[in-house]
Design a protein around this motif. Structure first.
Motif, PDB file in Angstrom:
ATOM      1  N   ALA B 156       0.846  -1.203   0.000  1.00  0.00           N
ATOM      2  CA  ALA B 156       0.000   0.000   0.000  1.00  0.00           C
ATOM      3  C   ALA B 156       0.881   1.252   0.000  1.00  0.00           C
ATOM      4  CB  ALA B 156      -0.906  -0.004   1.220  1.00  0.00           C
ATOM      5  N   VAL B 157       0.672   2.123  -0.976  1.00  0.00           N
ATOM      6  CA  VAL B 157       1.507   3.314  -1.147  1.00  0.00           C
ATOM      7  C   VAL B 157       0.864   4.497  -0.434  1.00  0.00           C
ATOM      8  CG1 VAL B 157       2.486   4.914  -2.830  1.00  0.00           C
ATOM      9  CG2 VAL B 157       2.366   2.471  -3.353  1.00  0.00           C
ATOM     10  N   THR B 158       1.629   5.079   0.494  1.00  0.00           N
ATOM     11  CA  THR B 158       1.046   6.128   1.328  1.00  0.00           C
ATOM     12  C   THR B 158       1.518   7.526   0.945  1.00  0.00           C
ATOM     13  OG1 THR B 158       2.827   5.794   2.913  1.00  0.00           O
ATOM     14  CG2 THR B 158       0.782   4.614   3.321  1.00  0.00           C
ATOM     15  N   PHE B 159       2.349   7.615  -0.104  1.00  0.00           N
ATOM     16  CA  PHE B 159       2.875   8.923  -0.492  1.00  0.00           C
ATOM     17  C   PHE B 159       1.873   9.651  -1.396  1.00  0.00           C
ATOM     18  CE2 PHE B 159       5.461  11.764  -3.195  1.00  0.00           C
ATOM     19  CZ  PHE B 159       6.140  12.464  -2.216  1.00  0.00           C
ATOM     20  N   GLY B 160       1.897  10.984  -1.347  1.00  0.00           N
ATOM     21  CA  GLY B 160       1.144  11.814  -2.293  1.00  0.00           C
ATOM     22  C   GLY B 160      -0.352  11.614  -2.204  1.00  0.00           C
ATOM     23  N   THR B 161      -0.995  11.434  -3.368  1.00  0.00           N
ATOM     24  CA  THR B 161      -2.453  11.312  -3.392  1.00  0.00           C
ATOM     25  C   THR B 161      -2.911   9.883  -3.100  1.00  0.00           C
ATOM     26  OG1 THR B 161      -2.413  10.921  -5.790  1.00  0.00           O
ATOM     27  CG2 THR B 161      -2.720  13.184  -5.064  1.00  0.00           C
ATOM     28  N   GLN B 162      -1.958   8.977  -2.946  1.00  0.00           N
ATOM     29  CA  GLN B 162      -2.245   7.586  -2.600  1.00  0.00           C
ATOM     30  C   GLN B 162      -3.129   6.891  -3.623  1.00  0.00           C
ATOM     31  OE1 GLN B 162      -3.658   7.478   1.449  1.00  0.00           O
ATOM     32  NE2 GLN B 162      -1.833   8.501   2.215  1.00  0.00           N
ATOM     33  N   THR B 163      -2.974   7.275  -4.898  1.00  0.00           N
ATOM     34  CA  THR B 163      -3.732   6.606  -5.954  1.00  0.00           C
ATOM     35  C   THR B 163      -2.763   6.095  -7.023  1.00  0.00           C
ATOM     36  OG1 THR B 163      -4.118   8.689  -7.104  1.00  0.00           O
ATOM     37  CG2 THR B 163      -5.832   7.970  -5.566  1.00  0.00           C
ATOM     38  N   LEU B 164      -3.306   5.864  -8.218  1.00  0.00           N
ATOM     39  CA  LEU B 164      -2.555   5.167  -9.260  1.00  0.00           C
ATOM     40  C   LEU B 164      -1.204   5.789  -9.590  1.00  0.00           C
ATOM     41  CD1 LEU B 164      -2.375   2.920 -11.350  1.00  0.00           C
ATOM     42  CD2 LEU B 164      -3.894   4.215 -12.829  1.00  0.00           C
ATOM     43  N   LYS B 165      -1.145   7.110  -9.735  1.00  0.00           N
ATOM     44  CA  LYS B 165       0.134   7.715 -10.141  1.00  0.00           C
ATOM     45  C   LYS B 165       1.204   7.496  -9.076  1.00  0.00           C
ATOM     46  CE  LYS B 165      -0.401  12.414  -8.375  1.00  0.00           C
ATOM     47  NZ  LYS B 165       0.668  13.234  -7.866  1.00  0.00           N
ATOM     48  N   ASP B 166       0.796   7.496  -7.814  1.00  0.00           N
ATOM     49  CA  ASP B 166       1.756   7.265  -6.735  1.00  0.00           C
ATOM     50  C   ASP B 166       2.207   5.810  -6.713  1.00  0.00           C
ATOM     51  OD1 ASP B 166       1.382  10.016  -5.484  1.00  0.00           O
ATOM     52  OD2 ASP B 166      -0.644   9.234  -5.560  1.00  0.00           O
ATOM     53  N   ALA B 167       1.278   4.922  -7.097  1.00  0.00           N
ATOM     54  CA  ALA B 167       1.636   3.505  -7.201  1.00  0.00           C
ATOM     55  C   ALA B 167       2.675   3.312  -8.307  1.00  0.00           C
ATOM     56  CB  ALA B 167       0.386   2.664  -7.483  1.00  0.00           C
ATOM     57  N   VAL B 168       2.504   4.044  -9.427  1.00  0.00           N
ATOM     58  CA  VAL B 168       3.495   3.980 -10.506  1.00  0.00           C
ATOM     59  C   VAL B 168       4.844   4.497 -10.002  1.00  0.00           C
ATOM     60  CG1 VAL B 168       4.142   4.813 -12.804  1.00  0.00           C
ATOM     61  CG2 VAL B 168       1.759   4.223 -12.333  1.00  0.00           C
ATOM     62  N   ASN B 169       4.836   5.637  -9.304  1.00  0.00           N
ATOM     63  CA  ASN B 169       6.080   6.204  -8.763  1.00  0.00           C
ATOM     64  C   ASN B 169       6.829   5.183  -7.917  1.00  0.00           C
ATOM     65  OD1 ASN B 169       5.197   8.611  -9.848  1.00  0.00           O
ATOM     66  ND2 ASN B 169       4.677   9.567  -7.906  1.00  0.00           N
ATOM     67  N   GLU B 170       6.089   4.560  -7.004  1.00  0.00           N
ATOM     68  CA  GLU B 170       6.699   3.631  -6.062  1.00  0.00           C
ATOM     69  C   GLU B 170       7.201   2.367  -6.773  1.00  0.00           C
ATOM     70  OE1 GLU B 170       6.624   4.743  -2.850  1.00  0.00           O
ATOM     71  OE2 GLU B 170       7.307   3.011  -1.702  1.00  0.00           O
ATOM     72  N   ALA B 171       6.422   1.895  -7.735  1.00  0.00           N
ATOM     73  CA  ALA B 171       6.844   0.705  -8.480  1.00  0.00           C
ATOM     74  C   ALA B 171       8.126   1.004  -9.261  1.00  0.00           C
ATOM     75  CB  ALA B 171       5.736   0.234  -9.422  1.00  0.00           C
ATOM     76  N   MET B 172       8.229   2.207  -9.822  1.00  0.00           N
ATOM     77  CA  MET B 172       9.435   2.585 -10.560  1.00  0.00           C
ATOM     78  C   MET B 172      10.648   2.650  -9.625  1.00  0.00           C
ATOM     79  SD  MET B 172       8.455   5.521 -13.325  1.00  0.00           S
ATOM     80  CE  MET B 172       7.924   5.093 -14.975  1.00  0.00           C
ATOM     81  N   THR B 173      10.429   3.185  -8.425  1.00  0.00           N
ATOM     82  CA  THR B 173      11.510   3.263  -7.443  1.00  0.00           C
ATOM     83  C   THR B 173      12.006   1.867  -7.081  1.00  0.00           C
ATOM     84  OG1 THR B 173      10.463   5.244  -6.565  1.00  0.00           O
ATOM     85  CG2 THR B 173      12.132   4.216  -5.182  1.00  0.00           C
ATOM     86  N   GLU B 174      11.051   0.965  -6.847  1.00  0.00           N
ATOM     87  CA  GLU B 174      11.404  -0.410  -6.497  1.00  0.00           C
ATOM     88  C   GLU B 174      12.140  -1.100  -7.647  1.00  0.00           C
ATOM     89  OE1 GLU B 174      11.290  -2.155  -3.843  1.00  0.00           O
ATOM     90  OE2 GLU B 174      11.514  -4.217  -4.590  1.00  0.00           O
TER      91      GLU B 174
END
Lengths: 254, 394
Positions: B156-174
């Motif tokens: 679960a991604v808790t950064f920013g708006t906590q929706t799809l774009k933040d999930a993309v950000n986090e997946a890219m970081t990983e």
């Protein structure tokens, strides 16, 4: 060519601060105090809503800066204020989208006008440099190239066309490297030195005085990011003196 | 260089640390897309596991009720896992396996791509971690459980708006941290090249089948082909094999949320502007300073502030048009299709159904519309009930 090389006359200490964290007046004070403490170059962050390639410490700084509505027009105004006090070397650290929306032509003109000598853009790799090269060249702003430990061919390809300095990000952290895992660092730096004459700076979570002393011996400069941002996060508007004390200690061992 | 672009859109605007890996994917894809063994295995998976080809269903009741163009539904909702997402993930997961990766990661909004990825990973014996905005994990808690059931870890991604774009950000970081054993399975026709091309190719099976099916059934091409658009993968798949058929109109239906006159929408083409984000030059919802705007839609799958670069190009060149559809219109269509045809569509797909409802009566009875029914609506039932004021315990 920009004025960046002046910062590398001796071992360069490069300090990162996020513009507008928590507001621009603080940033101005922090930049001036870094200059007074002997920092050779300031890497000034332009906040972006979606900083995909940052540590969580720096990501949060982006959001704090956006909360205080820190956008490019006001950032340039702040730098003009700074220029009344110091001519310290300044480069920008930004994602490409705020620059694209501001307009490349105007952005690089303003960089020249405010003596910003380089831009570090994490989401503009070698392959997409043409996006801004024409405008950067015209205004004598260096596009700083990232190098990460990959294959030698790619590292050399980047180094050959690099200007300003090379921003080297090792794959292991500074703490690990201090335990003696330095082969990767020395190998890449040696490869870079064979290819280019421009300086090489390392940025990868350098934090302590011991680390500053150790890594500044290995390269032409070191970049301090998270550690300074953490001080600003902790002290907010009262950060300038704390940052001064911190970077002065680092500089004293370099 | 131009192969990374669609007109002026596309490119590879990603951190240096990802460049070597993206080049590896580019090379691997160039090779395997022509590799008989790879294609044979993928075809078999699509036929025997995903359940392709999907039906092209004549919506007789809807056609009669609306009294205009004949409406066909391309039934991607009947695929295994209930949406078009399986077409892409089987392709990419197989590519990951051929490349020797042990682990796949993916972002998800509504959870459809996450479920599809977890499914493909389970089938092909790959470790799987799904990145999902915290808010979406709440909106789509059933899908979270589904993914876990399939053996995936949900992050679960808790950064920013906590929706799809933040999930993309986090997946890219990983992905940047662990590319040596991990492949990023992008869920839409977006991101850096070659992803928009890879995803489009794997999804183009939709229009390849639909084109053959309509020619067989009607003996002619459709007049209009339409699909909902978030990042735009089902739409790109639905459009692709019709692009050269100049008389076939291509219409993408964007999420207008509470309306394009409000700030609560995800209507990228209607309200957005050109920018560079998530690896691509395309069109984005953003403010004048280039800060990516928070977007909103009742549909988590369309709740994304950008659109794939090939769509931006199709729009720029006038080949496709894009229309906004509000939450209210989509919910009406969700209920309408359920009652009239006995088909509960995904709330995403309902955006396309809603526009078909508007368009069909304005067209002649000899004309044909194909709507991509990209997913089934079981996952949305509780949310729609809530929208209508009824609380259901899932």
């Amino acid at each position: 060519m920009s004025n960046i090389k002046n910062a590398f006359q001796n071992k360069a200490l490069i300090g990162f601060v996020m513009a507008g964290d928590p507001e621009l007046e603080t940033t101005k004070e922090v930049i001036i105090s870094m200059a007074n403490a002997g920092v050779d170059m300031v890497e000034l962050g332009i906040p972006f809503s979606d900083p995909i390639a940052e540590s969580s410490v720096i990501q949060s700084a982006n959001l704090r800066a956006l909360k205080s509505e820190t956008y490019l027009p006001r950032i340039f105004e702040m730098i003009k204020e700074v220029r009344k006090t110091t001519d310290i070397s300044i480069i920008f650290h930004t994602y490409i989208n705020p620059v694209f929306n501001y307009g490349y032509e105007e952005f690089f003109q303003m960089c020249k006008e405010t003596q910003v000598g380089g831009v570090v853009i994490p989401d503009l790799p070698f392959e997409e440099k043409q996006e801004i090269k024409e405008y950067a060249d015209k205004n004598e702003v260096d596009i700083i190239s990232f190098v990460v430990p990959t294959d030698g061919a790619r590292i050399k390809m980047i180094a050959k066309e690099a200007s300003g300095f090379i921003y080297f990000v090792p794959s292991i952290g500074a703490t690990k490297a201090m335990e003696g895992h330095t082969k990767e660092l020395t190998d890449v730096i040696e490869m870079l030195k064979q290819t280019t004459n421009i300086p090489v700076a390392i940025g990868f979570g350098i934090n302590t005085v011991q680390q500053a002393e150790f890594f500044s011996k290995m390269a032409d400069g070191i970049i301090i990011g998270n550690a300074i941002v953490k001080i600003v996060e902790k002290y907010g508007k009262d950060s300038a003196n704390h940052v001064f004390d911190y970077v002065k200690d680092l500089k004293s061992v370099m | 260089m131009t192969k990374t672009r669609f007109g002026k859109f596309g490119g590879q605007y990603i951190p240096e640390i990802l460049m070597p890996e993206i080049k590896k994917i580019e090379e691997a894809y160039e090779f395997y897309k022509n590799d008989p063994q790879f294609n044979k295995e993928l075809s078999e998976l699509l036929l025997k596991y995903a359940g392709r080809p999907s039906l092209l269903y004549f919506a007789k009741n809807m056609t009669e009720d609306l009294g205009g163009a004949k409406i066909y539904l391309k039934r991607e909702d009947l695929n295994h896992t209930g949406s078009h997402k399986i077409n892409n993930v089987l392709g990419q997961a197989l590519l990951a396996k051929y490349m020797g990766k042990k682990r796949v990661i993916a972002e998800t909004g509504a959870g459809q791509h996450g479920v599809a990825t977890a499914t493909a990973a389970a089938l092909l014996g790959l470790e799987c971690e799904i990145f999902m905005g915290l808010e979406d994990t709440i909106r789509q808690s059933l899908n979270v459980y589904r993914m876990e059931l399939l053996g995936a870890k949900v992050h679960a991604v808790t950064f920013g708006t906590q929706t799809l774009k933040d999930a993309v950000n986090e997946a890219m970081t990983e992905w940047a941290k662990r590319s040596e054993d991990t492949m990023y399975l992008l869920g839409s026709v977006m991101g850096p090249y070659p992803y928009p091309t890879i995803v489009r190719d794997f999804q183009s099976v939709i229009s390849k089948e639909a084109r053959e099916q309509i020619l067989e059934t009607e003996g002619k091409l459709p007049d209009v082909v339409m699909a909902c658009v978030g990042g735009g993968s089902n739409a790109m798949g639905m459009f692709y094999n019709f692009i050269d058929d100049k008389d076939v109109k291509l219409i993408g239906c964007e999420a207008a949320g509470l309306g394009v006159h409000t700030e609560k929408h995800a209507a990228t083409i209607t309200k957005g502007s050109v920018g560079i984000f998530h690896g691509m030059k395309s069109i984005f919802c953003q403010d004048k300073h280039g800060q990516i705007a928070p977007v909103y839609s009742i549909s988590a799958g369309l709740d994304y502030p950008g659109i794939g670069p090939e769509h931006a190009h199709l729009y720029d060149t006038g080949r496709a048009s894009y229309v906004p559809v509000t939450d209210e219109e989509a919910v009406d269509a969700f209920e309408y299709l359920s009652k009239v045809e006995g088909i509960i569509p995904a709330i995403e797909s309902s955006h396309a159904v809603a526009y078909a409802k508007k368009l069909a009566p304005t067209m002649g009875k000899d004309e044909i519309i194909i709507v991509c029914l990209s997913g089934r609506g079981d996952k949305d039932v509780a949310a729609i009930a809530k929208y209508r004021g009824r609380i259901i315990n899932e």
